[in-house]
Design an enzyme around this catalytic site. Structure first.
Site, PDB file in Angstrom:
ATOM      1  N   LYS A  66       1.080  -1.143  -0.044  1.00 43.78           N
ATOM      2  CA  LYS A  66       0.197  -0.075  -0.402  1.00 43.78           C
ATOM      3  C   LYS A  66       0.681   1.016  -0.035  1.00 43.78           C
ATOM      4  O   LYS A  66       0.279   2.652  -0.092  1.00 43.78           O
ATOM      5  CB  LYS A  66      -0.514   0.495   1.617  1.00 43.78           C
ATOM      6  CG  LYS A  66      -1.812  -1.484   1.415  1.00 43.78           C
ATOM      7  CD  LYS A  66      -3.050  -0.793   2.699  1.00 43.78           C
ATOM      8  CE  LYS A  66      -3.157  -1.990   2.694  1.00 43.78           C
ATOM      9  NZ  LYS A  66      -3.138  -3.197   3.489  1.00 43.78           N
ATOM     10  N   PHE A 107      12.550  -6.084   4.364  1.00 53.83           N
ATOM     11  CA  PHE A 107      12.672  -7.145   4.466  1.00 53.83           C
ATOM     12  C   PHE A 107      12.247  -7.968   5.435  1.00 53.83           C
ATOM     13  O   PHE A 107      12.395  -9.059   5.857  1.00 53.83           O
ATOM     14  CB  PHE A 107      13.749  -6.496   4.701  1.00 53.83           C
ATOM     15  CG  PHE A 107      14.870  -6.755   6.593  1.00 53.83           C
ATOM     16  CD1 PHE A 107      15.360  -8.041   6.348  1.00 53.83           C
ATOM     17  CD2 PHE A 107      15.142  -6.049   7.541  1.00 53.83           C
ATOM     18  CE1 PHE A 107      15.860  -8.578   7.576  1.00 53.83           C
ATOM     19  CE2 PHE A 107      15.266  -6.471   9.008  1.00 53.83           C
ATOM     20  CZ  PHE A 107      15.808  -7.549   8.673  1.00 53.83           C
ATOM     21  N   ASP A 112       9.888 -12.718   7.734  1.00 50.87           N
ATOM     22  CA  ASP A 112       8.448 -13.415   8.307  1.00 50.87           C
ATOM     23  C   ASP A 112       7.559 -14.565   7.698  1.00 50.87           C
ATOM     24  O   ASP A 112       7.401 -15.334   8.105  1.00 50.87           O
ATOM     25  CB  ASP A 112       7.769 -12.245   8.418  1.00 50.87           C
ATOM     26  CG  ASP A 112       5.911 -12.674   9.259  1.00 50.87           C
ATOM     27  OD1 ASP A 112       6.639 -12.690  10.403  1.00 50.87           O
ATOM     28  OD2 ASP A 112       5.445 -12.375   9.212  1.00 50.87           O
ATOM     29  N   ARG A 121       1.888 -13.689  -0.201  1.00 50.14           N
ATOM     30  CA  ARG A 121       1.877 -11.929  -0.088  1.00 50.14           C
ATOM     31  C   ARG A 121       1.615 -11.071  -1.651  1.00 50.14           C
ATOM     32  O   ARG A 121       2.285 -11.050  -2.349  1.00 50.14           O
ATOM     33  CB  ARG A 121       3.492 -12.808   0.166  1.00 50.14           C
ATOM     34  CG  ARG A 121       3.719 -10.465   0.605  1.00 50.14           C
ATOM     35  CD  ARG A 121       3.301 -10.321   1.514  1.00 50.14           C
ATOM     36  NE  ARG A 121       3.733 -11.274   2.870  1.00 50.14           N
ATOM     37  CZ  ARG A 121       3.677 -10.627   4.189  1.00 50.14           C
ATOM     38  NH1 ARG A 121       2.967  -9.703   4.649  1.00 50.14           N
ATOM     39  NH2 ARG A 121       4.246 -11.633   4.987  1.00 50.14           N
ATOM     40  N   ASP A 183       6.447 -12.675  19.618  1.00 50.25           N
ATOM     41  CA  ASP A 183       5.764 -13.441  18.495  1.00 50.25           C
ATOM     42  C   ASP A 183       5.803 -14.438  18.153  1.00 50.25           C
ATOM     43  O   ASP A 183       4.771 -16.065  18.542  1.00 50.25           O
ATOM     44  CB  ASP A 183       5.157 -12.839  17.362  1.00 50.25           C
ATOM     45  CG  ASP A 183       4.149 -13.417  16.783  1.00 50.25           C
ATOM     46  OD1 ASP A 183       3.344 -13.787  17.117  1.00 50.25           O
ATOM     47  OD2 ASP A 183       3.747 -12.751  15.532  1.00 50.25           O
ATOM     48  N   LYS A 209       6.565  -4.978  17.664  1.00 51.36           N
ATOM     49  CA  LYS A 209       6.208  -5.833  15.636  1.00 51.36           C
ATOM     50  C   LYS A 209       5.469  -4.728  14.844  1.00 51.36           C
ATOM     51  O   LYS A 209       5.862  -4.609  14.112  1.00 51.36           O
ATOM     52  CB  LYS A 209       5.642  -7.345  16.170  1.00 51.36           C
ATOM     53  CG  LYS A 209       5.984  -7.845  14.619  1.00 51.36           C
ATOM     54  CD  LYS A 209       4.844  -9.135  14.523  1.00 51.36           C
ATOM     55  CE  LYS A 209       5.125 -10.054  13.627  1.00 51.36           C
ATOM     56  NZ  LYS A 209       4.592 -11.406  13.793  1.00 51.36           N
ATOM     57  N   PHE A 248      -4.414  -0.144  15.030  1.00 51.73           N
ATOM     58  CA  PHE A 248      -4.089  -0.183  13.461  1.00 51.73           C
ATOM     59  C   PHE A 248      -3.969  -2.036  13.912  1.00 51.73           C
ATOM     60  O   PHE A 248      -4.980  -2.718  13.279  1.00 51.73           O
ATOM     61  CB  PHE A 248      -3.304   0.201  13.058  1.00 51.73           C
ATOM     62  CG  PHE A 248      -2.848  -0.611  12.057  1.00 51.73           C
ATOM     63  CD1 PHE A 248      -3.077   0.144  10.773  1.00 51.73           C
ATOM     64  CD2 PHE A 248      -1.600  -1.668  11.325  1.00 51.73           C
ATOM     65  CE1 PHE A 248      -3.285  -0.926   9.486  1.00 51.73           C
ATOM     66  CE2 PHE A 248      -1.349  -1.757  10.862  1.00 51.73           C
ATOM     67  CZ  PHE A 248      -2.030  -1.596   9.415  1.00 51.73           C
ATOM     68  N   ASP A 252      -6.361  -4.763  12.212  1.00 56.82           N
ATOM     69  CA  ASP A 252      -6.730  -5.929  11.636  1.00 56.82           C
ATOM     70  C   ASP A 252      -6.639  -7.423  11.732  1.00 56.82           C
ATOM     71  O   ASP A 252      -7.067  -8.172  11.053  1.00 56.82           O
ATOM     72  CB  ASP A 252      -4.994  -6.181  11.311  1.00 56.82           C
ATOM     73  CG  ASP A 252      -3.949  -6.261  10.090  1.00 56.82           C
ATOM     74  OD1 ASP A 252      -4.642  -5.828   9.026  1.00 56.82           O
ATOM     75  OD2 ASP A 252      -3.081  -6.959   9.835  1.00 56.82           O
ATOM     76  N   ASP A 253      -6.391  -7.027  13.276  1.00 55.22           N
ATOM     77  CA  ASP A 253      -7.211  -9.111  14.020  1.00 55.22           C
ATOM     78  C   ASP A 253      -8.654  -8.703  13.806  1.00 55.22           C
ATOM     79  O   ASP A 253      -9.004 -10.101  13.262  1.00 55.22           O
ATOM     80  CB  ASP A 253      -6.964  -8.953  15.277  1.00 55.22           C
ATOM     81  CG  ASP A 253      -4.829  -9.236  15.796  1.00 55.22           C
ATOM     82  OD1 ASP A 253      -4.170  -9.142  15.221  1.00 55.22           O
ATOM     83  OD2 ASP A 253      -4.692  -9.204  17.138  1.00 55.22           O
TER      84      ASP A 253
END
Length: 361
Positions: A66, A107, A112, A121, A183, A209, A248, A252-253
């Site tokens: 984005k 990166f 990840d 992705r 995490d 994170k 944010f 997202d969750d």
């Protein structure tokens, strides 16, 4: 490298009337920076195969998102100095820093995806899933990080802000990798221990994170570029940006579970992947014994019926309603903090908040 920098960097002429800050203008700067890296004199004589690999790897991983993080640096700078007062060099340097943030994002994502065993992705196979790539991706994510510091050297080594910018990017990377560590160790792949899924742990994960590099880094980079030196200004920016970053990620969750896949561009898998997320942490706090047993028996299962049982508990607990209440409260608190402070222009923060408030993807 001075020749590369001088050739790429616009002059100091005032040029606001000629510049519109949009995705296309920002992407033009990416092309310039990518070509600087490809023509880096430090790598003179590099075989064409390696050079072509670098070009393809960068184009595949860096410019496809984005771009909100990167484009925000200009917004912050313009809010402080006034868009009409920015020279072409000011605009270019803001966008260079913006692209350094996008390189940092690339990166993190390449690494990840390997750690999570992800498949896709941004609507295409993860870089390590491309047939010819595989574990060469491990070297590639190191290269992506290294590019940040080449670009900073090309464009800021003679600037008084160079040291502060280096520190900012290094510290943010350190914070983010510690968030990733927390995490990964809270929810190791193949192991589910819901006793670890506490709200305190969750908030620490998302602060380190996500919040620092997604919100504080663009704002702080803009402040540095604007010549801001007051520590209290950076402390205020960090406070607001951390709260915004938490909001944010909680958003997202929520969207992962209850968003429309046609709108968000993917089918959410946080339940199947046993993610430590806001929904499950809230549910575990509020569920009765029977509901907790349903979550424990089904969380982290790939079976659609198991996923629906967990979502059923979420609905019984009215987590959609609780999220709406949280969103309204969080937004009101952020607006109040932004309006009441007098250290920095409100637009430095409201431009970011506007992009995420009640987003659907």
């Amino acid at each position: 490298m001075a020749a590369v920098t001088a050739a790429a960097e616009p002059g100091a002429k005032r040029a606001r009337s000629e510049y519109t800050h949009n995705r296309e203008a920002f992407l033009d700067v990416y092309n310039t920076l990518r070509d600087e890296l490809l023509n880096d004199k430090l790598l003179e004589g590099q075989p064409n195969d390696a050079r072509n690999w670098l070009r393809e790897m960068l184009d595949y991983n860096v410019p496809g998102g984005k771009l909100n993080r990167g484009m925000a640096v200009y917004d912050v700078l313009a809010s402080i100095k006034g868009a009409e007062n920015l020279s072409r060099a000011d605009i270019f340097k803001a966008n260079v820093l913006g692209w350094c943030i996008e390189w940092l994002q690339a990166f993190f994502l390449v690494a990840d995806d390997i750690m999570d065993g992800s498949i896709t992705r941004r609507g295409q196979p993860c870089w390590y899933k491309v047939d010819k790539v595989d574990m060469i991706a491990c070297n590639d994510y190191i290269l992506l990080e290294c590019c940040i510091y080449r670009l900073l050297k090309f464009h800021f080594r003679d600037s008084p802000s160079y040291g502060r910018l280096l520190d900012l990017f290094l510290e943010t990377t350190y914070q983010t990798t510690h968030g990733q560590l927390l995490d990964l160790t809270t929810a190791p792949p193949g192991q589910i221990d819901l006793s670890r899924y506490t709200m305190d742990t969750y908030l620490r994960i998302i602060t380190y994170k996500t919040a620092y590099y997604t919100f504080y880094l663009p704002v702080a980079a803009g402040l540095v570029l604007a010549g801001e030196t007051r520590q209290e200004a950076f402390d205020l920016a960090q406070q607001i940006c951390v709260e915004m970053g938490q909001y944010f990620q909680i958003q997202d969750d929520y969207l992962d579970c209850f968003g429309d896949p046609a709108v968000i561009g993917k089918v959410g898998t946080d339940i199947e992947d046993a993610k430590c997320c806001w929904l499950v942490c809230t549910a575990l706090q509020q569920a009765n014994e029977q509901q907790q047993e349903v979550i424990k028996a089904n969380y982290g299962q790939k079976d659609p019926d198991a996923v629906n049982k967990v979502k059923g508990v979420y609905r019984q607990l009215d987590l959609p309603g609780k999220f709406e209440a949280y969103e309204a409260e969080s937004y009101a608190k952020l607006i109040s903090t932004i309006e009441e402070q007098g250290l920095l222009p409100k637009q430095a923060f409201t431009s970011l908040l506007k992009k995420i408030y009640k987003r659907q993807k």
